[in-house]
Design an enzyme around this catalytic site. Structure first.
Site, PDB file in Angstrom:
ATOM      1  N   SER A 250       0.843  -1.198   0.000  1.00  0.00           N
ATOM      2  CA  SER A 250       0.000   0.000   0.000  1.00  0.00           C
ATOM      3  C   SER A 250       0.878   1.247   0.000  1.00  0.00           C
ATOM      4  O   SER A 250       2.003   1.216   0.511  1.00  0.00           O
ATOM      5  CB  SER A 250      -0.869  -0.020   1.271  1.00  0.00           C
ATOM      6  OG  SER A 250      -1.393   1.255   1.527  1.00  0.00           O
TER       7      SER A 250
ATOM      8  N   TYR B  59      -0.383  -1.027  10.353  1.00  0.00           N
ATOM      9  CA  TYR B  59      -0.662  -1.364   8.953  1.00  0.00           C
ATOM     10  C   TYR B  59       0.468  -0.847   8.069  1.00  0.00           C
ATOM     11  O   TYR B  59       1.009  -1.585   7.233  1.00  0.00           O
ATOM     12  CB  TYR B  59      -1.997  -0.724   8.551  1.00  0.00           C
ATOM     13  CG  TYR B  59      -2.392  -0.931   7.115  1.00  0.00           C
ATOM     14  CD1 TYR B  59      -3.001  -2.110   6.702  1.00  0.00           C
ATOM     15  CD2 TYR B  59      -2.188   0.070   6.159  1.00  0.00           C
ATOM     16  CE1 TYR B  59      -3.379  -2.309   5.388  1.00  0.00           C
ATOM     17  CE2 TYR B  59      -2.569  -0.110   4.841  1.00  0.00           C
ATOM     18  CZ  TYR B  59      -3.164  -1.304   4.467  1.00  0.00           C
ATOM     19  OH  TYR B  59      -3.537  -1.485   3.152  1.00  0.00           O
TER      20      TYR B  59
HETATM   21  N1  NAD Z   1      -8.979  -1.382  -0.977  1.00  0.00           N
HETATM   22  C1  NAD Z   1      -8.004  -0.506  -1.120  1.00  0.00           C
HETATM   23  O1  NAD Z   1      -8.249   0.637  -1.560  1.00  0.00           O
HETATM   24  C2  NAD Z   1      -6.579  -0.881  -0.776  1.00  0.00           C
HETATM   25  C3  NAD Z   1      -5.577   0.097  -0.841  1.00  0.00           C
HETATM   26  C4  NAD Z   1      -4.257  -0.250  -0.577  1.00  0.00           C
HETATM   27  C5  NAD Z   1      -3.942  -1.569  -0.259  1.00  0.00           C
HETATM   28  N2  NAD Z   1      -4.944  -2.505  -0.177  1.00  0.00           N
HETATM   29  C6  NAD Z   1      -4.552  -3.883   0.186  1.00  0.00           C
HETATM   30  O2  NAD Z   1      -5.318  -4.804  -0.607  1.00  0.00           O
HETATM   31  C7  NAD Z   1      -5.627  -5.956   0.162  1.00  0.00           C
HETATM   32  C8  NAD Z   1      -7.146  -6.171   0.190  1.00  0.00           C
HETATM   33  O3  NAD Z   1      -7.764  -5.030   0.746  1.00  0.00           O
HETATM   34  P1  NAD Z   1      -9.355  -4.903   0.830  1.00  0.00           P
HETATM   35  O4  NAD Z   1      -9.669  -3.454   0.840  1.00  0.00           O
HETATM   36  O5  NAD Z   1      -9.995  -5.767  -0.173  1.00  0.00           O
HETATM   37  O6  NAD Z   1      -9.604  -5.470   2.306  1.00  0.00           O
HETATM   38  P2  NAD Z   1     -10.855  -6.282   2.916  1.00  0.00           P
HETATM   39  O7  NAD Z   1     -10.877  -5.979   4.362  1.00  0.00           O
HETATM   40  O8  NAD Z   1     -12.078  -6.030   2.101  1.00  0.00           O
HETATM   41  O9  NAD Z   1     -10.426  -7.803   2.684  1.00  0.00           O
HETATM   42  C9  NAD Z   1      -9.463  -8.416   3.483  1.00  0.00           C
HETATM   43  C10 NAD Z   1      -9.822  -9.881   3.609  1.00  0.00           C
HETATM   44  O10 NAD Z   1      -8.825 -10.510   4.418  1.00  0.00           O
HETATM   45  C11 NAD Z   1      -9.485 -11.419   5.285  1.00  0.00           C
HETATM   46  N3  NAD Z   1      -8.668 -11.687   6.472  1.00  0.00           N
HETATM   47  C12 NAD Z   1      -8.502 -10.886   7.558  1.00  0.00           C
HETATM   48  N4  NAD Z   1      -7.726 -11.510   8.469  1.00  0.00           N
HETATM   49  C13 NAD Z   1      -7.392 -12.723   7.948  1.00  0.00           C
HETATM   50  C14 NAD Z   1      -6.618 -13.818   8.428  1.00  0.00           C
HETATM   51  N5  NAD Z   1      -6.044 -13.791   9.633  1.00  0.00           N
HETATM   52  N6  NAD Z   1      -6.495 -14.899   7.630  1.00  0.00           N
HETATM   53  C15 NAD Z   1      -7.093 -14.948   6.414  1.00  0.00           C
HETATM   54  N7  NAD Z   1      -7.842 -13.951   5.918  1.00  0.00           N
HETATM   55  C16 NAD Z   1      -7.989 -12.846   6.679  1.00  0.00           C
HETATM   56  C17 NAD Z   1     -10.800 -10.752   5.622  1.00  0.00           C
HETATM   57  O11 NAD Z   1     -11.760 -11.666   6.110  1.00  0.00           O
HETATM   58  C18 NAD Z   1     -11.170 -10.111   4.290  1.00  0.00           C
HETATM   59  O12 NAD Z   1     -11.966 -10.976   3.502  1.00  0.00           O
HETATM   60  C19 NAD Z   1      -5.033  -5.724   1.550  1.00  0.00           C
HETATM   61  O13 NAD Z   1      -3.749  -6.324   1.622  1.00  0.00           O
HETATM   62  C20 NAD Z   1      -4.907  -4.224   1.629  1.00  0.00           C
HETATM   63  O14 NAD Z   1      -3.878  -3.825   2.493  1.00  0.00           O
HETATM   64  C21 NAD Z   1      -6.253  -2.184  -0.407  1.00  0.00           C
END
Ligand code: NAD
Length: 276
Positions: free
Chosen positions: A150, A163
């Site tokens: 990120s 994070y």
């Molecule tokens: N959405 C964004 O704009 C954004 C921006 C930058 C980075 N990211 C990165 O993209 C990835 C996905 O983000 P997102 O927004 O879809 O998040 P989200 O919270 O929608 O999805 C995360 C998923 O991880 C699962 N999870 C949590 N703890 C867990 C564990 N211990 N074991 C297995 N699964 C587990 C959750 O149940 C969830 O389904 C992450 O790594 C996040 O840091 C997202």
């Protein structure tokens, strides 16, 4: 849309029960891969796997806590038992629920348990999955490991200390995978993801906040999960066979410009109006 560029491949996507992980799984499946939908949320993972199967793909769900080595080992065994190989590992899982966001604050107000959770799931979880999947890839002589990072792991911000540090450390992982296993055919890359919320998340954000964010993007609009999934599919496939040990930034130019750009634009447009 099926290109077939991942035909015959098996991909694990962690945290694929929702959000970006689910979209990555759908897109990898559409390119022909068989999918392991891995999530701590068993019901959510099962829903995504069922959806992929219903649209003609091949998928299994595996309830897994990526922060537990025992759970990760069991997940890898289950995937091997069902599909017999692993070509792609997308380390996407992260702990991002509301309670976590509220407690993972600025350094002085940080709830240290939230720090520990962020490191355990985001960093340790990715390391554990990589540790147990890479030996399979080495045996096959080929594999692609992807890490979701990120902009918050590269630039300072007001909150989410745990994070941010977990994501900063993850930028090291592709370099280590490339250096340690590159000669055995395993590639490692990260995607530094910008703001790409699921479509329904936009409506829960205040318009003023969205405007600030949009102004700081060098694209007309904010990102979408599909745009991130397309980058992941590129890194998963042979289209990126000469790309390893690197972090690909997919953030609509959010981190590409000078910090003063938006304020300068406003200043100059005001100066123009005043005939300065
Ligand atoms: N959405 C964004 O704009 C954004 C921006 C930058 C980075 N990211 C990165 O993209 C990835 C996905 O983000 P997102 O927004 O879809 O998040 P989200 O919270 O929608 O999805 C995360 C998923 O991880 C699962 N999870 C949590 N703890 C867990 C564990 N211990 N074991 C297995 N699964 C587990 C959750 O149940 C969830 O389904 C992450 O790594 C996040 O840091 C997202």
């Amino acid at each position: 849309m099926t290109t077939g560029k991942l035909d015959g491949r098996v991909a694990i996507v962690t945290g694929a029960g929702g959000g970006l992980g689910a979209e990555c799984a759908r897109v990898l499946a559409a390119h022909g891969a068989s999918l392991a939908i891995v999530d701590i949320n068993e019901a959510a993972a099962a829903r995504v796997a069922t959806e992929i199967e219903a649209s003609g793909g091949s998928a299994m769900s595996v309830a897994t806590d990526v922060s537990s080595e025992e759970s990760v080992e069991a997940m890898v065994s289950a995937v091997m038992e069902r599909f017999g190989r692993i070509d792609v590992l997308h380390n996407n899982a992260a702990v991002l629920d509301v309670a976590q966001r509220q407690n993972d604050r600025d350094i002085c107000n940080l709830d240290i348990a939230a720090w520990d959770r962020a490191i355990a799931v985001n960093l340790r979880g990715s390391v554990l999955c990589t540790k147990h999947v890479v030996p399979v890839m080495v045996k096959q002589g080929k594999g692609s490991v992807i890490f979701a990072t990120s902009g918050l792991g590269a630039q300072g911000d007001l909150s989410l200390t745990g994070y941010a540090c977990s994501k900063a450390a993850l930028n090291m992982m592709p370099k280590l995978v490339a250096a340690q296993y590159g000669k055995q055919g395993v590639r490692g890359n990260a995607v530094q993801i910008g703001l790409a919320p699921a479509e329904n998340a936009h409506s829960s954000m205040p318009k003023e906040l969205l405007d600030i964010l949009r102004d700081n993007h060098m694209t007309p609009e904010l990102g979408t999960p599909r745009q991130i999934a397309d980058v992941v599919a590129f890194l998963a496939s042979d289209e990126s066979s000469f790309v390893t040990g690197t972090t690909l930034v997919a953030d609509g130019g959010f981190s590409s410009h000078t910090p003063s750009l938006v304020a300068m634009q406003a200043f100059f447009s005001q100066s123009d109006r005043k005939g300065m």
